[in-house]
Write a protein that holds these residues in place. Structure first.
Motif, PDB file in Angstrom:
ATOM      1  N   VAL A  28       0.889  -1.149   0.000  1.00 51.50           N
ATOM      2  CA  VAL A  28       0.000   0.000   0.000  1.00 51.50           C
ATOM      3  C   VAL A  28       0.928   1.199   0.000  1.00 51.50           C
ATOM      4  N   TYR A  29       0.622   2.186  -0.828  1.00 52.97           N
ATOM      5  CA  TYR A  29       1.534   3.316  -0.951  1.00 52.97           C
ATOM      6  C   TYR A  29       0.761   4.623  -1.053  1.00 52.97           C
ATOM      7  N   ILE A  30       1.454   5.694  -0.700  1.00 56.30           N
ATOM      8  CA  ILE A  30       0.896   7.032  -0.858  1.00 56.30           C
ATOM      9  C   ILE A  30       1.866   7.854  -1.691  1.00 56.30           C
ATOM     10  N   LEU A  31       1.300   8.522  -2.693  1.00 57.32           N
ATOM     11  CA  LEU A  31       2.057   9.428  -3.548  1.00 57.32           C
ATOM     12  C   LEU A  31       1.569  10.848  -3.326  1.00 57.32           C
ATOM     13  N   LEU A  86       6.763   9.149  -4.244  1.00 57.04           N
ATOM     14  CA  LEU A  86       6.455   8.121  -3.245  1.00 57.04           C
ATOM     15  C   LEU A  86       6.884   8.615  -1.863  1.00 57.04           C
ATOM     16  N   VAL A  87       5.909   8.812  -0.977  1.00 60.89           N
ATOM     17  CA  VAL A  87       6.236   9.332   0.353  1.00 60.89           C
ATOM     18  C   VAL A  87       5.927   8.348   1.472  1.00 60.89           C
ATOM     19  N   TYR A  88       5.241   7.248   1.140  1.00 58.34           N
ATOM     20  CA  TYR A  88       4.849   6.290   2.185  1.00 58.34           C
ATOM     21  C   TYR A  88       4.532   4.948   1.544  1.00 58.34           C
ATOM     22  N   TYR A  89       4.874   3.873   2.269  1.00 59.96           N
ATOM     23  CA  TYR A  89       4.430   2.550   1.844  1.00 59.96           C
ATOM     24  C   TYR A  89       4.445   1.580   3.011  1.00 59.96           C
ATOM     25  N   LYS A 103      -5.695  14.710   7.225  1.00 57.65           N
ATOM     26  CA  LYS A 103      -4.874  14.890   8.432  1.00 57.65           C
ATOM     27  C   LYS A 103      -4.259  13.560   8.877  1.00 57.65           C
ATOM     28  N   ASN A 104      -5.033  12.487   8.852  1.00 60.88           N
ATOM     29  CA  ASN A 104      -4.517  11.173   9.234  1.00 60.88           C
ATOM     30  C   ASN A 104      -3.464  10.675   8.243  1.00 60.88           C
ATOM     31  N   LYS A 105      -3.671  10.944   6.956  1.00 58.94           N
ATOM     32  CA  LYS A 105      -2.686  10.545   5.947  1.00 58.94           C
ATOM     33  C   LYS A 105      -1.380  11.306   6.154  1.00 58.94           C
ATOM     34  N   ILE A 106      -1.479  12.580   6.442  1.00 59.22           N
ATOM     35  CA  ILE A 106      -0.281  13.389   6.686  1.00 59.22           C
ATOM     36  C   ILE A 106       0.455  12.875   7.918  1.00 59.22           C
ATOM     37  N   LYS A 107      -0.285  12.500   8.945  1.00 63.54           N
ATOM     38  CA  LYS A 107       0.326  11.954  10.162  1.00 63.54           C
ATOM     39  C   LYS A 107       1.085  10.654   9.849  1.00 63.54           C
ATOM     40  N   LEU A 108       0.475   9.784   9.043  1.00 60.49           N
ATOM     41  CA  LEU A 108       1.140   8.538   8.622  1.00 60.49           C
ATOM     42  C   LEU A 108       2.448   8.845   7.897  1.00 60.49           C
ATOM     43  N   ILE A 109       2.364   9.757   6.941  1.00 58.12           N
ATOM     44  CA  ILE A 109       3.540  10.116   6.143  1.00 58.12           C
ATOM     45  C   ILE A 109       4.626  10.697   7.027  1.00 58.12           C
ATOM     46  N   GLU A 110       4.268  11.638   7.881  1.00 59.43           N
ATOM     47  CA  GLU A 110       5.279  12.323   8.692  1.00 59.43           C
ATOM     48  C   GLU A 110       5.912  11.425   9.741  1.00 59.43           C
ATOM     49  N   ASN A 111       5.186  10.409  10.218  1.00 62.42           N
ATOM     50  CA  ASN A 111       5.798   9.437  11.134  1.00 62.42           C
ATOM     51  C   ASN A 111       6.778   8.521  10.409  1.00 62.42           C
ATOM     52  N   PHE A 112       6.487   8.222   9.163  1.00 60.55           N
ATOM     53  CA  PHE A 112       7.301   7.303   8.356  1.00 60.55           C
ATOM     54  C   PHE A 112       8.417   8.027   7.609  1.00 60.55           C
ATOM     55  N   PRO A 160       9.431  11.934   7.682  1.00 61.39           N
ATOM     56  CA  PRO A 160       9.201  13.309   8.131  1.00 61.39           C
ATOM     57  C   PRO A 160       9.577  14.394   7.125  1.00 61.39           C
ATOM     58  N   GLU A 161      10.540  14.118   6.262  1.00 59.97           N
ATOM     59  CA  GLU A 161      10.971  15.134   5.289  1.00 59.97           C
ATOM     60  C   GLU A 161      10.211  15.044   3.965  1.00 59.97           C
ATOM     61  N   TRP A 162       9.291  14.110   3.862  1.00 60.44           N
ATOM     62  CA  TRP A 162       8.520  13.902   2.631  1.00 60.44           C
ATOM     63  C   TRP A 162       9.454  13.652   1.439  1.00 60.44           C
ATOM     64  N   ARG A 163      10.551  12.935   1.688  1.00 62.83           N
ATOM     65  CA  ARG A 163      11.480  12.587   0.602  1.00 62.83           C
ATOM     66  C   ARG A 163      10.804  11.632  -0.369  1.00 62.83           C
ATOM     67  N   ASP A 164      11.241  11.663  -1.614  1.00 63.54           N
ATOM     68  CA  ASP A 164      10.793  10.684  -2.591  1.00 63.54           C
ATOM     69  C   ASP A 164      11.535   9.390  -2.285  1.00 63.54           C
ATOM     70  N   LEU A 165      10.805   8.370  -1.869  1.00 58.63           N
ATOM     71  CA  LEU A 165      11.401   7.098  -1.441  1.00 58.63           C
ATOM     72  C   LEU A 165      11.681   6.149  -2.607  1.00 58.63           C
ATOM     73  N   TYR A 166      11.342   6.554  -3.809  1.00 61.71           N
ATOM     74  CA  TYR A 166      11.543   5.678  -4.963  1.00 61.71           C
ATOM     75  C   TYR A 166      13.010   5.274  -5.100  1.00 61.71           C
ATOM     76  N   GLY A 167      13.920   6.209  -4.929  1.00 60.32           N
ATOM     77  CA  GLY A 167      15.341   5.906  -5.013  1.00 60.32           C
ATOM     78  C   GLY A 167      15.776   4.863  -3.998  1.00 60.32           C
ATOM     79  N   ASP A 168      15.140   4.840  -2.850  1.00 58.87           N
ATOM     80  CA  ASP A 168      15.474   3.864  -1.805  1.00 58.87           C
ATOM     81  C   ASP A 168      15.035   2.460  -2.191  1.00 58.87           C
TER      82      ASP A 168
END
Length: 95
Positions: free
Chosen positions: A5-8, A48-51, A73-82, A84-92
């Motif tokens: 499950v992912y959030i973009l 990609l900011v969350y998965y 608000k809940n989606k932002i909380k999920l993203i920021e806990n996982f 925090p800098e909203w980096r693009d995680l695709y490279g990872d």
């Protein structure tokens, strides 16, 4: 086999998109390259900011529905806990 499950988001972080896939790398590649004419391609939602990872498609779909039903608000909380800098995680994930 894993399911994801992912959030973009887009560059301005104004739009969020939640999806589910069996192949996260391939699916994010498709979003980034606008392979499918869709909501995400129209609004340049390709960062990609969350998965999350699941063992079954049923679990993944259940979680996707739960996230989609939640507030922004809940989606932002999920993203920021996982991520925090909203980096693009695709490279990872492609390494």
């Amino acid at each position: 086999m894993n399911y994801y499950v992912y959030i973009l988001t887009n560059r301005t972080q104004k739009s969020l998109y939640t999806g589910v896939t069996r192949d996260l790398i391939k699916r994010i590649y498709q979003h980034k390259n606008k392979v499918v004419n869709s909501y995400t391609s129209k609004y340049n939602i390709n960062i990609l900011v969350y998965y999350e990872i699941f063992d079954s498609i049923e679990e993944a779909i259940k979680r996707e529905k739960q996230i989609k039903a939640g507030s922004r608000k809940n989606k932002i909380k999920l993203i920021e806990n996982f991520n925090p800098e909203w980096r693009d995680l695709y490279g990872d994930i492609v390494q």
